[in-house]
Design an enzyme around this catalytic site. Sequence first.
Site, PDB file in Angstrom:
ATOM      1  CD  GLU A 248      29.711  43.837  46.344  1.00  0.00           C
ATOM      2  OE1 GLU A 248      30.494  43.545  45.432  1.00  0.00           O
ATOM      3  OE2 GLU A 248      28.511  43.483  46.341  1.00  0.00           O
TER       4      GLU A 248
ATOM      5  CD  GLU B  77      31.248  44.045  41.305  1.00  0.00           C
ATOM      6  OE1 GLU B  77      30.842  45.161  40.945  1.00  0.00           O
ATOM      7  OE2 GLU B  77      32.059  43.877  42.233  1.00  0.00           O
TER       8      GLU B  77
ATOM      9  N   GLY C 175      32.400  40.515  44.380  1.00  0.00           N
ATOM     10  CA  GLY C 175      33.380  40.559  43.302  1.00  0.00           C
ATOM     11  C   GLY C 175      33.406  39.290  42.475  1.00  0.00           C
TER      12      GLY C 175
ATOM     13  CB  ALA D 290      36.502  41.804  47.983  1.00  0.00           C
TER      14      ALA D 290
END
Length: 207
Positions: free
Chosen positions: A136, A114, A111, A58
Amino acid sequence: ERTGAFGILIFDVPNSRVNLLGQGPLAELERVADWLPESELQGLVMTSAKPAGFCAGANLKEIEDFAPCAGTFASGEALRHQFAPFTRVFRKLETGGVPVAAVIDGAAMGGGLELALAAHARFATDRIKTRLSLPEFGVGLFPAGGGTQRLPRLIGIRAAMPILKATRDLSAKDAASLGLVSLHGSPRAAIGAAMDWLATRPDARQP
């Protein structure tokens, strides 16, 4: 790009050394996901133009801008605006009926990992720089892009927990031993293997 019946989606955030998932890239990715079911493609390969890797996760600066007061969002609506696109876009990719393969050379973090988990298969280079992680927790966040669901489904909850809690990052060989990726010697070889896999018309359904 198109290669016969397959598409190649090349992730390349402008003016950045690494690929970051901010609102702009997520909106573009959602347009691709919405288009896929009507694209007539038989498969899609996701890869990166960045030497540093697939995706570094992110855009933390963007998150800080949305939550400037010690990480506090102004409202639930602001929180949803920032994070809902991750789960929505990834879910569209995995349920669009078109098989998606992620090719990972370099870092796939947060992310970015992911996103790769939302693909139907993952093909990684065996180079030292190829690493997979969900860091994270280390920055006060949570793996909220579906990783808490997809990772245990793939490798089991016992193996997934150290990764989800940011106490273990994975080399490509580690990831392959857990069944997360298949290993290949170069990006070209990994893309070729992804194309060969797509040619088998794999099942693109997900739980």
